[in-house]
Write a protein that holds these residues in place. Structure first.
Motif, PDB file in Angstrom:
ATOM      1  N   VAL A 248      52.417  34.435  34.433  1.00  0.00           N
ATOM      2  CA  VAL A 248      51.118  33.689  34.552  1.00  0.00           C
ATOM      3  C   VAL A 248      49.978  34.619  34.652  1.00  0.00           C
ATOM      4  O   VAL A 248      48.832  34.089  34.471  1.00  0.00           O
ATOM      5  N   SER A 249      50.176  35.898  35.188  1.00  0.00           N
ATOM      6  CA  SER A 249      49.117  36.834  35.522  1.00  0.00           C
ATOM      7  C   SER A 249      48.617  37.537  34.234  1.00  0.00           C
ATOM      8  O   SER A 249      47.694  38.395  34.367  1.00  0.00           O
ATOM      9  N   LYS A 250      49.308  37.387  33.282  1.00  0.00           N
ATOM     10  CA  LYS A 250      49.199  38.366  31.976  1.00  0.00           C
ATOM     11  C   LYS A 250      47.856  38.370  31.555  1.00  0.00           C
ATOM     12  O   LYS A 250      46.984  39.160  31.185  1.00  0.00           O
ATOM     13  N   ASN A 251      47.365  37.062  31.114  1.00  0.00           N
ATOM     14  CA  ASN A 251      46.104  36.849  30.534  1.00  0.00           C
ATOM     15  C   ASN A 251      45.080  37.496  31.361  1.00  0.00           C
ATOM     16  O   ASN A 251      43.990  37.928  30.889  1.00  0.00           O
ATOM     17  N   ALA A 252      45.060  37.304  32.697  1.00  0.00           N
ATOM     18  CA  ALA A 252      44.002  37.702  33.571  1.00  0.00           C
ATOM     19  C   ALA A 252      43.802  39.003  33.552  1.00  0.00           C
ATOM     20  O   ALA A 252      42.805  39.659  33.718  1.00  0.00           O
ATOM     21  N   PHE A 253      45.177  39.695  33.591  1.00  0.00           N
ATOM     22  CA  PHE A 253      45.030  41.212  33.722  1.00  0.00           C
ATOM     23  C   PHE A 253      44.447  41.628  32.257  1.00  0.00           C
ATOM     24  O   PHE A 253      43.781  42.680  32.378  1.00  0.00           O
TER      25      PHE A 253
END
Length: 411
Positions: A233-238
């Motif tokens: 879930v944190s991939k796009n924000a990263f």
């Protein structure tokens, strides 16, 4: 409205038709309407734009508000020079809004942001036929029992006792060896992309993060499915943050910057660095979780290799070697039998715990309510409310239970 302000500044209900008071929200005159049909209420003397959020008052609104203490009803809330009338404001600071007509997703979001701690009660009598529910606990329990039985049969298929029987029948032995080789090849192909990471979840997470942090590198195509897992879930924000770093560097490299502009860009960069470290920690845990779903197959691969070795053993193998191999096979089976049993019991417990919840299908749904963040209670008009517990579950409660829950003094 059911309340207005009298000459002494007190909040009052109308006591007679024609009685004059002042609207507590806009300050305009209101007149009492005390007929024999509708609940007694106040009406503005002149047509004025009072609170733009308030829809036309109905008997349904008034009936609901009257179930709560007088002081909680039609409470004016002021925040950041903006004010609105909450239908109910409890002593706990909870706003209860009664909504009779349709409302846009943007209006829902604005009100939820303003009120903060709130719940919705929706008049659903006109569309309750679209609310289709079914208690599916028994069906779910039957399904997991079926899956549990299948897993047990599959696991026990290659116990040492069963394998001894298979070895005695050459045709059966040959067929099982072929099946085992196919399964082994399939599992090894799934875990193969992790070979370059020493089949270690920590190494995998660290190197994938380094790849995503570096503009010049791309993820190996064999890992695309793994690194597109929904658990990340944190991939796009990263990855968006990487774009922010590029933009920051571009502006820093532009000539002609004043010292103040350069200082501001470095402050922004430090903030981006702090955000990246926070996201890296989250993403690392998510990547390790995803990797573990694949790397746990290594245990099954070892087990299948042991089974194949047992079936391929000839008479020259020592009894000790054979005994040790049987012990490894049976130990794997017994260990995983307990894991499956524990998972099965937990799944059963969760279903039985939620036995009062109903499977929820909303035909021709008013999609705006899917955007609401605050809890929603649908008033069916027959003394029952459906509480939207999750996307697919609702709990049915009575109106009296609802009142008791949010107004304990009334119970």
């Amino acid at each position: 409205m059911q309340h207005a302000i009298d000459i002494d500044g007190k909040k009052i209900r109308p006591s007679s038709s024609g009685q004059i008071a002042v609207c507590g929200f806009c300050g305009e005159k209101v007149r009492g309407r005390c007929g024999e049909i509708n609940i007694w209420h106040w009406q503005h003397v002149n047509k004025v734009e009072c609170d733009s959020w308030k829809e036309g008052e109905t008997d349904w609104h008034r009936a609901w508000k009257s179930r709560f203490p007088f002081d909680w009803q039609e409470t004016i809330i002021i925040k950041n020079e903006e004010k609105h009338i909450a239908d109910i404001l409890t002593d706990e600071g909870l706003v209860i809004e009664f909504q009779n007509s349709s409302i846009s997703p943007s209006a829902i979001a604005v009100r939820e942001k303003f009120y903060g701690k709130m719940i919705w009660v929706i008049n659903s009598e006109s569309f309750k036929g679209n609310l289709v529910t079914e208690n599916v606990s028994e069906k779910q329990l039957a399904e997991i029992e079926k899956k549990y039985a299948a897993k047990i049969i599959s696991l026990k298929k290659y116990s040492s006792i069963v394998l001894d029987s298979i070895k005695k029948k050459s045709n059966l032995r040959t067929a099982e060896i072929e099946t085992l080789n196919d399964n082994l090849n399939r599992l090894e192909s799934v875990t193969e992309p992790f070979n370059i990471y020493d089949k270690n979840a920590d190494t995998f997470a660290e190197q994938i993060i380094n790849i995503w942090q570096n503009d010049n590198l791309t993820v190996d195509p064999s890992l695309m499915k793994i690194t597109n897992d929904d658990a990340l879930v944190s991939k796009n924000a990263f990855l968006r943050l990487r774009g922010e770093f590029k933009r920051n560097k571009y502006h820093l490299d532009l000539p002609g910057k004043t010292s103040s502009e350069i200082e501001q860009l470095y402050l922004e960069r430090n903030k981006l660095l702090a955000q990246r470290e926070h996201l890296k920690a989250l993403l690392s845990e998510e990547l390790k979780f995803v990797a573990s779903k694949y790397l746990i197959l290594e245990e099954e691969i070892v087990h299948l290799k042991n089974v194949l070795s047992f079936l391929n053993f000839d008479k020259e193998v020592s009894d000790k070697e054979l005994h040790n191999l049987k012990a490894e096979i049976d130990n794997y089976i017994n260990t995983n039998l307990q894991i499956i049993k524990d998972a099965h019991l937990e799944e059963k417990y969760n279903i039985m715990r939620d036995n009062d919840k109903l499977d929820f299908i909303w035909k021709r749904a008013r999609k705006s309510w899917f955007k609401a963040a605050a809890p929603i209670y649908f008033d069916l008009g027959d003394g029952r409310l459906f509480y939207k517990h999750s996307d697919t579950k609702v709990i049915c409660i009575t109106v009296s239970d609802f009142i008791s829950r949010f107004n304990p003094a009334d119970s």
